[in-house]
Structure formats: structure tokens, C-alpha cells
Design an enzyme around this catalytic site. Structure first.
Site, PDB file in Angstrom:
ATOM      1  N   CYS A  76       0.756  -1.334  -0.143  1.00  0.00           N
ATOM      2  CA  CYS A  76       0.104  -0.075  -0.070  1.00  0.00           C
ATOM      3  C   CYS A  76       0.854   1.450   0.169  1.00  0.00           C
ATOM      4  CB  CYS A  76      -0.858   0.003   1.107  1.00  0.00           C
ATOM      5  SG  CYS A  76      -1.898   1.375   1.266  1.00  0.00           S
ATOM      6  N   GLU A 114      -5.479  -8.638   0.758  1.00  0.00           N
ATOM      7  CA  GLU A 114      -4.898  -8.218   2.357  1.00  0.00           C
ATOM      8  C   GLU A 114      -4.018  -7.117   2.419  1.00  0.00           C
ATOM      9  OE1 GLU A 114      -2.245  -9.259   5.876  1.00  0.00           O
ATOM     10  OE2 GLU A 114      -1.887  -8.598   3.661  1.00  0.00           O
ATOM     11  N   ARG A 158      -2.330  -9.228  15.552  1.00  0.00           N
ATOM     12  CA  ARG A 158      -1.950  -9.011  14.043  1.00  0.00           C
ATOM     13  C   ARG A 158      -3.201  -8.500  13.262  1.00  0.00           C
ATOM     14  NH1 ARG A 158       2.686  -9.382  11.370  1.00  0.00           N
ATOM     15  NH2 ARG A 158       2.836  -9.155   9.186  1.00  0.00           N
ATOM     16  N   ARG A 160      -5.447  -6.939  10.470  1.00  0.00           N
ATOM     17  CA  ARG A 160      -5.131  -6.675   9.028  1.00  0.00           C
ATOM     18  C   ARG A 160      -6.603  -6.401   8.510  1.00  0.00           C
ATOM     19  NH1 ARG A 160      -0.876  -5.693  10.508  1.00  0.00           N
ATOM     20  NH2 ARG A 160       1.280  -6.677   9.417  1.00  0.00           N
TER      21      ARG A 160
END
Length: 323
Positions: A76, A114, A158, A160
């Protein structure tokens, strides 16, 4: 789910193969992969006997094999939005555009994407709006949600964002992401024997433990001390909590994994322990050099989360009938 005919998928920005493991466990067969990082591509090929193509920006979408499913953990970068129209044209110049141009040409039935959780709020939500508008324009119904891996069977905190896209002719209008569950595992559940982890021990005089903290099972990382000034990579955690998010970058004594007090010793996690935190199987062949392995697991998707999302999506009646 297992189909009589393998589901063909492509693996873009493939890394070391988290998407591959998840989808192949559900009957998928990879027909193409792309990864520009040579070390990651080597690990991918060693494990799956499929050599990833290089830089996807230099590969024509017309040359990619037909497939049912597209997977991509695309990087990203900041989107530069100069015009007023959000959509396909505004996504040019980003690596997401390469996902979009391939999907526009090949029209896979389903896509699994993702990214880091901050994508959801980057630039006040405009970046995600561009992505969703782009996917809508090329023919997909889009669903997204931020999920925490620690609620899906691995003891790593984590978070996401996961994006599931269904081709519009499938007429999927009510996809629901799998529900987060109660934390069932903690760091202690993925630890290797002390005899195999001596090289990761930190021997320092500037260790400060907070003796006022009672170590008890926690659904989040449980910080119990620091090394030096307690900066990034200098915090010590209990194995009775979940692990902090693995990182591809960062320094300090516990760089990329954090530090944990295990049986009275303070140490980093070993690469195999990091593999377990990302849901990789025990027979997965890890990079030979630790520093490379740490970077790869810090960049990886978590297999367990993907499996549950993929299973939910592919078992939907409208989708299963067309696959």
C-alpha cells in the site's frame, strides 16, 4: 471444501506463500505467482515447486493464465488522487492498479486481498474508497473488514484489513466475514525447547523487570519489562499473553519479534516460532538466514485467518454453484 476440479488461482505479491497454503488446503491449484523480492521468491519456489514471475508491473495481463480466484497481498503506497473522480483512473501509479488491470482483463470469479489495517483509514478513508470504487467499476461486489489474527487460532496480535470481491454475475449480496473467536492460544503454545533457542537469548545488564505485574493468561500482549529505554524492540513480554505483531523492520534487542521471558531467560523468538505465529505448517522450508526469515514472516499474511475467510466465501451457495 474439496472440488472434483481444482480451483485455479493466481498469487500476486506472493511473498513466501501464505495465500498459497490457505487456498491449496481448500482445493486450490496455483497456475501463476508473482513476487519481485528474490529471497521470498526462492522460499516460495522451494516450498511449492512454482517459480514466481518477477515484477508484476512489467507483466502483461493478457499473458497471465485464466483462473477462478485471484489472491493479492498488495503493498500500500500512498495514493495520489488528483482528480475528483474516484476509481480506476485514480488508482493508476499504485501497485493496486496492477491487481485491478489483471482482474479487469481475466475476470476471476472471486478475489481475496489483504493489507495493513491502516488502509481502512488512510487519507481519511479516501484510499479505501478508491480501491472499492475501482473494483466496482471493473465488475465486483466488495466486502472488507479488519480482523485480528489472535481471534482465529494463532497467538499473534495482528490486525489486517481483508477484502473479498465477488464478480457481480454471482449475485452475492450478503457476505459475512467469519466471527472473531475467544483467544485460545498464547505465546507459550508455540515455543521451541530451550535447548534449541539459546542463540536468541539476550544477555544484557540494562534489563528492567516490572515486578508489580502479575503474570497471568492474557488475550493481548502482556508487557512485563524493558531493555534499555524500552523503545521499539526493547520491550519484554510474558509468554502467557499473545505475541506482538511481527514486523519486517525495526531495531533493538528484540528487533522484529519482540522480547519474551521464557523459563527465566529473555530472548527473541526463533524464525520457526514466527512461522507458527503466522500459521505456517511445521514442514514449511524457512529461509536459511535468520534476518531474511524474520523479514519474510513480518511481511506475511496469517494463514489461519485466510483459511476461514476463504472457506466462508467459497461455500456460499451462489459461489459454489459457479466454481
Amino acid at each position: 471444501m474439496q472440488k472434483s476440479k481444482p480451483l485455479k488461482f493466481i498469487d500476486l505479491f506472493a511473498g513466501i506463500g501464505g495465500f498459497h497454503i490457505a487456498l491449496s488446503s481448500l482445493g486450490g491449484e496455483a497456475v501463476f505467482a508473482s513476487e519481485w523480492d528474490k529471497d521470498a521468491a526462492t522460499v516460495y519456489e522451494n516450498n511449492f515447486k512454482l517459480k514466481p514471475a518477477g515484477d508484476i508491473t512489467k507483466i502483461s495481463e493478457k499473458s497471465i493464465p485464466d483462473h477462478d480466484i485471484l489472491c493479492a497481498g498488495f503493498p500500500c503506497q500512498a495514493f495520489s488522487i488528483s482528480g475528483k473522480q474516484l476509481g480506476f483512473e485514480d488508482s493508476r501509479g499504485t501497485l493496486f492498479f496492477d491487481v485491478a488491470r489483471i482482474a479487469k482483463e481475466k475476470q476471476p470469479k472471486v478475489m481475496f486481498l489483504e493489507n495493513v489495517k491502516n488502509l481502512a483509514r488512510h487519507d481519511g478513508g479516501k484510499t479505501l474508497a478508491v480501491i472499492k470504487k475501482t473494483l466496482d467499476e471493473i465488475g465486483y461486489d466488495v466486502y472488507d473488514k479488519v480482523l485480528d489474527a489472535s481471534k482465529f487460532g494463532v497467538p499473534q496480535s495482528r490486525k489486517r484489513i481483508y477484502i473479498v470481491c465477488f464478480r457481480k454475475d454471482l449475485k452475492v449480496k450478503d457476505f459475512t466475514f467469519p466471527k472473531e473467536e475467544k483467544v485460545k492460544k498464547h505465546v507459550e503454545d508455540i515455543l521451541m525447547p530451550d535447548s534449541e533457542t539459546k542463540k536468541y537469548e539476550v544477555r544484557r545488564n540494562d534489563v528492567f523487570m516490572n515486578n508489580n505485574i502479575k503474570e497471568k493468561y492474557s488475550d493481548t500482549p502482556l508487557r512485563i519489562g524493558i531493555v534499555n529505554k524500552g523503545g521499539q524492540g526493547e520491550r519484554i513480554y510474558s509468554p502467557l499473553g499473545t505475541a506482538i505483531t511481527l514486523s519486517a523492520y525495526g531495531g533493538g534487542a528484540g528487533a522484529k519479534t519482540g522480547l519474551y521471558r521464557v523459563n527465566g531467560r529473555i530472548r527473541k523468538l526463533a524464525p520457526r516460532e514466527c512461522a507458527r505465529l503466522d500459521g505456517f505448517p511445521e514442514n514449511f522450508k524457512i529461509a536459511e538466514k535468520d534476518n531474511i526469515a524474520y523479514k519474510q514472516f513480518g511481511n506475511s499474511v496469517v494463514v489461519d485467518v485466510l483459511k476461514k475467510i476463504m472457506k466462508s466465501a467459497l461455500e456460499k451457495e451462489e459461489v459454489a454453484a459457479k466454481l
